[in-house]
Design a protein around this motif. Sequence first.
Motif, PDB file in Angstrom:
ATOM      1  N   LYS A  57     -84.272 -11.442  10.103  1.00  0.00           N
ATOM      2  CA  LYS A  57     -84.819 -12.157  11.330  1.00  0.00           C
ATOM      3  C   LYS A  57     -86.078 -12.730  10.794  1.00  0.00           C
ATOM      4  O   LYS A  57     -86.416 -14.115  11.459  1.00  0.00           O
ATOM      5  N   ASN A  58     -86.878 -12.393  10.050  1.00  0.00           N
ATOM      6  CA  ASN A  58     -88.136 -13.140   9.607  1.00  0.00           C
ATOM      7  C   ASN A  58     -87.852 -13.889   8.367  1.00  0.00           C
ATOM      8  O   ASN A  58     -88.757 -14.477   7.988  1.00  0.00           O
ATOM      9  N   LYS A  59     -86.844 -14.015   8.246  1.00  0.00           N
ATOM     10  CA  LYS A  59     -86.085 -14.949   7.034  1.00  0.00           C
ATOM     11  C   LYS A  59     -86.746 -14.639   5.686  1.00  0.00           C
ATOM     12  O   LYS A  59     -87.056 -15.339   4.838  1.00  0.00           O
ATOM     13  N   LEU A  60     -87.095 -13.263   5.559  1.00  0.00           N
ATOM     14  CA  LEU A  60     -87.548 -12.890   4.179  1.00  0.00           C
ATOM     15  C   LEU A  60     -86.338 -12.604   3.308  1.00  0.00           C
ATOM     16  O   LEU A  60     -86.473 -12.328   2.081  1.00  0.00           O
ATOM     17  N   ARG A  72     -80.047 -11.165  -0.809  1.00  0.00           N
ATOM     18  CA  ARG A  72     -81.033 -11.499  -1.874  1.00  0.00           C
ATOM     19  C   ARG A  72     -82.462 -12.170  -1.136  1.00  0.00           C
ATOM     20  O   ARG A  72     -82.328 -12.247  -0.013  1.00  0.00           O
ATOM     21  N   LEU A  73     -83.606 -11.859  -1.660  1.00  0.00           N
ATOM     22  CA  LEU A  73     -84.420 -12.456  -1.408  1.00  0.00           C
ATOM     23  C   LEU A  73     -84.702 -13.915  -1.095  1.00  0.00           C
ATOM     24  O   LEU A  73     -84.302 -14.676  -1.878  1.00  0.00           O
ATOM     25  N   THR A  74     -85.492 -14.405  -0.140  1.00  0.00           N
ATOM     26  CA  THR A  74     -85.595 -15.674   0.001  1.00  0.00           C
ATOM     27  C   THR A  74     -87.148 -16.160  -0.516  1.00  0.00           C
ATOM     28  O   THR A  74     -87.875 -15.222  -1.092  1.00  0.00           O
ATOM     29  N   TYR A  75     -87.409 -17.293  -0.753  1.00  0.00           N
ATOM     30  CA  TYR A  75     -88.677 -17.631  -1.190  1.00  0.00           C
ATOM     31  C   TYR A  75     -89.944 -16.977  -0.456  1.00  0.00           C
ATOM     32  O   TYR A  75     -90.772 -16.352  -1.014  1.00  0.00           O
ATOM     33  N   LEU A  76     -89.524 -17.068   0.704  1.00  0.00           N
ATOM     34  CA  LEU A  76     -90.521 -16.344   1.642  1.00  0.00           C
ATOM     35  C   LEU A  76     -90.903 -14.991   1.371  1.00  0.00           C
ATOM     36  O   LEU A  76     -91.870 -14.338   1.466  1.00  0.00           O
ATOM     37  N   GLY A  77     -89.427 -14.221   1.089  1.00  0.00           N
ATOM     38  CA  GLY A  77     -89.800 -12.727   0.861  1.00  0.00           C
ATOM     39  C   GLY A  77     -90.438 -12.592  -0.471  1.00  0.00           C
ATOM     40  O   GLY A  77     -91.125 -11.762  -0.577  1.00  0.00           O
ATOM     41  N   TYR A  78     -90.028 -13.596  -1.353  1.00  0.00           N
ATOM     42  CA  TYR A  78     -90.834 -13.233  -2.687  1.00  0.00           C
ATOM     43  C   TYR A  78     -92.122 -13.482  -2.569  1.00  0.00           C
ATOM     44  O   TYR A  78     -93.004 -12.933  -3.191  1.00  0.00           O
ATOM     45  N   ASP A  79     -92.658 -14.687  -1.887  1.00  0.00           N
ATOM     46  CA  ASP A  79     -93.957 -14.884  -1.570  1.00  0.00           C
ATOM     47  C   ASP A  79     -94.845 -13.660  -0.939  1.00  0.00           C
ATOM     48  O   ASP A  79     -95.901 -13.449  -1.397  1.00  0.00           O
ATOM     49  N   PHE A  80     -94.123 -12.990   0.043  1.00  0.00           N
ATOM     50  CA  PHE A  80     -94.639 -12.044   0.561  1.00  0.00           C
ATOM     51  C   PHE A  80     -94.965 -10.939  -0.447  1.00  0.00           C
ATOM     52  O   PHE A  80     -95.936 -10.136  -0.336  1.00  0.00           O
ATOM     53  N   LEU A  81     -94.248 -10.530  -1.259  1.00  0.00           N
ATOM     54  CA  LEU A  81     -94.247  -9.287  -2.142  1.00  0.00           C
ATOM     55  C   LEU A  81     -95.290  -9.899  -3.296  1.00  0.00           C
ATOM     56  O   LEU A  81     -96.361  -8.953  -3.540  1.00  0.00           O
ATOM     57  N   GLU A 385     -65.708 -22.973  -5.369  1.00  0.00           N
ATOM     58  CA  GLU A 385     -65.854 -23.509  -4.251  1.00  0.00           C
ATOM     59  C   GLU A 385     -66.975 -23.335  -3.280  1.00  0.00           C
ATOM     60  O   GLU A 385     -67.424 -23.818  -2.545  1.00  0.00           O
ATOM     61  N   LYS A 386     -67.121 -21.761  -3.134  1.00  0.00           N
ATOM     62  CA  LYS A 386     -68.034 -21.330  -2.185  1.00  0.00           C
ATOM     63  C   LYS A 386     -69.428 -21.577  -2.369  1.00  0.00           C
ATOM     64  O   LYS A 386     -69.626 -21.670  -3.465  1.00  0.00           O
ATOM     65  N   PRO A 387     -70.209 -21.770  -1.195  1.00  0.00           N
ATOM     66  CA  PRO A 387     -71.519 -22.040  -1.355  1.00  0.00           C
ATOM     67  C   PRO A 387     -72.258 -20.901  -2.344  1.00  0.00           C
ATOM     68  O   PRO A 387     -71.859 -19.675  -2.358  1.00  0.00           O
ATOM     69  N   ASP A 388     -73.145 -21.420  -3.258  1.00  0.00           N
ATOM     70  CA  ASP A 388     -73.531 -20.411  -4.241  1.00  0.00           C
ATOM     71  C   ASP A 388     -74.817 -19.875  -3.551  1.00  0.00           C
ATOM     72  O   ASP A 388     -75.442 -20.265  -2.679  1.00  0.00           O
ATOM     73  N   ALA A 389     -74.902 -18.441  -3.761  1.00  0.00           N
ATOM     74  CA  ALA A 389     -75.958 -17.759  -3.165  1.00  0.00           C
ATOM     75  C   ALA A 389     -77.464 -17.900  -3.538  1.00  0.00           C
ATOM     76  O   ALA A 389     -78.218 -17.817  -2.499  1.00  0.00           O
ATOM     77  N   SER A 390     -77.561 -18.783  -4.450  1.00  0.00           N
ATOM     78  CA  SER A 390     -78.959 -19.037  -5.028  1.00  0.00           C
ATOM     79  C   SER A 390     -79.295 -20.521  -4.272  1.00  0.00           C
ATOM     80  O   SER A 390     -80.259 -20.977  -4.789  1.00  0.00           O
ATOM     81  N   ASP A 391     -78.794 -20.894  -3.554  1.00  0.00           N
ATOM     82  CA  ASP A 391     -78.705 -22.034  -3.077  1.00  0.00           C
ATOM     83  C   ASP A 391     -80.129 -22.523  -2.215  1.00  0.00           C
ATOM     84  O   ASP A 391     -79.861 -22.895  -1.061  1.00  0.00           O
ATOM     85  N   GLY A 392     -81.201 -22.143  -2.822  1.00  0.00           N
ATOM     86  CA  GLY A 392     -82.451 -22.742  -1.944  1.00  0.00           C
ATOM     87  C   GLY A 392     -82.325 -21.803  -0.484  1.00  0.00           C
ATOM     88  O   GLY A 392     -81.790 -20.642  -0.135  1.00  0.00           O
ATOM     89  N   GLU A 393     -82.835 -22.545   0.531  1.00  0.00           N
ATOM     90  CA  GLU A 393     -83.003 -22.109   1.810  1.00  0.00           C
ATOM     91  C   GLU A 393     -81.729 -22.886   2.747  1.00  0.00           C
ATOM     92  O   GLU A 393     -81.702 -22.382   3.966  1.00  0.00           O
ATOM     93  N   GLU A 394     -80.884 -23.399   1.974  1.00  0.00           N
ATOM     94  CA  GLU A 394     -80.107 -24.225   3.080  1.00  0.00           C
ATOM     95  C   GLU A 394     -78.923 -23.583   3.849  1.00  0.00           C
ATOM     96  O   GLU A 394     -78.383 -23.897   4.718  1.00  0.00           O
ATOM     97  N   ASN A 395     -78.898 -22.204   3.017  1.00  0.00           N
ATOM     98  CA  ASN A 395     -77.773 -21.556   4.032  1.00  0.00           C
ATOM     99  C   ASN A 395     -78.245 -20.703   5.040  1.00  0.00           C
ATOM    100  O   ASN A 395     -77.683 -20.073   5.733  1.00  0.00           O
ATOM    101  N   ASP A 396     -79.724 -20.750   5.281  1.00  0.00           N
ATOM    102  CA  ASP A 396     -80.035 -20.190   6.356  1.00  0.00           C
ATOM    103  C   ASP A 396     -79.635 -20.653   7.854  1.00  0.00           C
ATOM    104  O   ASP A 396     -79.311 -19.735   8.480  1.00  0.00           O
ATOM    105  N   GLU A 397     -78.938 -21.749   7.936  1.00  0.00           N
ATOM    106  CA  GLU A 397     -78.271 -22.018   9.184  1.00  0.00           C
ATOM    107  C   GLU A 397     -77.025 -21.183   9.358  1.00  0.00           C
ATOM    108  O   GLU A 397     -76.811 -20.717  10.284  1.00  0.00           O
ATOM    109  N   ASN A 398     -76.343 -21.268   8.119  1.00  0.00           N
ATOM    110  CA  ASN A 398     -75.100 -20.513   8.383  1.00  0.00           C
ATOM    111  C   ASN A 398     -75.366 -18.884   8.600  1.00  0.00           C
ATOM    112  O   ASN A 398     -74.900 -18.473   9.431  1.00  0.00           O
ATOM    113  N   MET A 399     -76.638 -18.776   8.150  1.00  0.00           N
ATOM    114  CA  MET A 399     -76.990 -17.485   8.409  1.00  0.00           C
ATOM    115  C   MET A 399     -77.162 -16.881   9.785  1.00  0.00           C
ATOM    116  O   MET A 399     -76.662 -15.989  10.351  1.00  0.00           O
TER     117      MET A 399
END
Length: 454
Positions: A57-60, A72-81, A385-399
């Motif tokens: 929910k907090n996008k970490l 996987r961690l997002t950048y925000l999650g990694y930032d927080f650590l 063809e599937k979106p790659d998991a390490s694809d920045g934050e762009e999958n967040d909308e799908n999330m």
Amino acid sequence: MKLDVDVLRYLSKDDFRVLTAVEMGMRNHEIVPTELIDRIARLKRGGTYKVLKNLLKNKLLHHDSSKYDGFRLTYLGYDFLAIKTMVNKGVFQAVGRQIGVGKESDIFEVACEDGTILAMKLHRLGRVSFRAVKSKRDYLRHRSSYNWLYLSRLAALKEFAFMKSLEEHGFPVPKAVEWNRHCVVMSLVQGYPLVQVKQLQNPEMVFETILNQVVRLAEHGLIHCDFNEFNIMIDDDEKVTMIDFPQMVSVSHRNAQMYFDRDVECIFKFFRKRFNLSFQESTDDNEGPDEDGRPCFSAIDKSSGFLDKELAASGFTKKDENDLERFIEGEEEMGTHSDDVVELAEDMRETNVIGDESLQLEQDERNGSKNEEENSEAAESSDSEKPDASDGEENDENMTQNDAELTKRLNKQRRRAIASARKGQKSFASRNCYKAKGSKSAHNSKIQKQLSGW
Ligand code: ADP
Ligand code: MG
């Protein structure tokens, strides 16, 4: 991306425990199987699943169920650590406003206990380039090597090591204070990037000073490689500070001459345009000192070894250098890549959450799951063809779209975890989940002790 540090305050010990568990899992999983996260975090009564929901929910975290259920961690999650670790170590107490955004970093002010303000740089390798690189099927096939955690961490380590060394050799650079993960803390430069400066009292002198630094760097065996008006800071007394070092190379680099000339040319061009300094046009031959005063690379007495010796001492190895260079150059050439197994360093130790034993547990996981991973890799090689998991934050909308479904699934897993805990079962298997192998209960109990500090 916004760094909402307020969230940090509301995160519980359990939240960090689970976040750290995901980080540990990412040492050898691009997407960490939910069940593995649960096994590492080992919260009571299925608590992991509840926490995962909160972190999501907090996008970490980012959720991915394309191959199996995992996170996987997002950048925000990694930032927080990283931020949590810095705060634990007493490096700073609070994060303030954002003062810079580079193409591959975000820079914030941070405040220490005694009121000193420092600068914190969060490296974000892969942020800009991923979409471009993504289209290269060839590159993606080796995507395990394309790990932004690993690359951003390397960039931070390199930057810290260079800054420290350069400072010791009397170069005008910020003071390197501390680094952790992808984060470097340094002194705050009281000034502005040269690009923002419209007028100088003494442009000739500033120009000379800056050019001298390029030559001095080469004499010390180094080339900045991005020496321009964005990476030179200047204060009200026209004192110069250079910043931004992850792309520096040795004078023995195969393209050293080109990089050196490019740095010099940037300075000439900028001062000519902005401050109307007049120089003769550059001649293309690089024999002997130019009449227009351009320093000549081949004529500089260069001491080599600076890079290798001093950086090796800092823990930045030749392999690290090669990996980072391949990535940086790969952006321009879209070509080569590293096939090496991703080795994230043992940052977790410094968070006071994780100790040697847990790293060993994680190593066991790696050994235990290797064959399984290889099999699933082969089986799934067709779904590139599937979106790659390490694809920045762009999958967040799908999330967000998948939120409801995920919540249902997490609740279900949680209920099952609670049920199996009641029955006194150690573990449970879910249909499309990673199967835990090589479990070491002794390690598990040790990890519990380590984690219980949160
Ligand atoms: P990038 O590698 O993304 O280009 P930089 O290190 O060049 O990142 O930093 C981006 C911007 O952040 C700089 O142009 C500058 O304005 C600001 N900045 C970076 N480091 C400092 C510092 N130590 N003190 C003050 N401002 C800084
Ligand atoms: Mg920069």
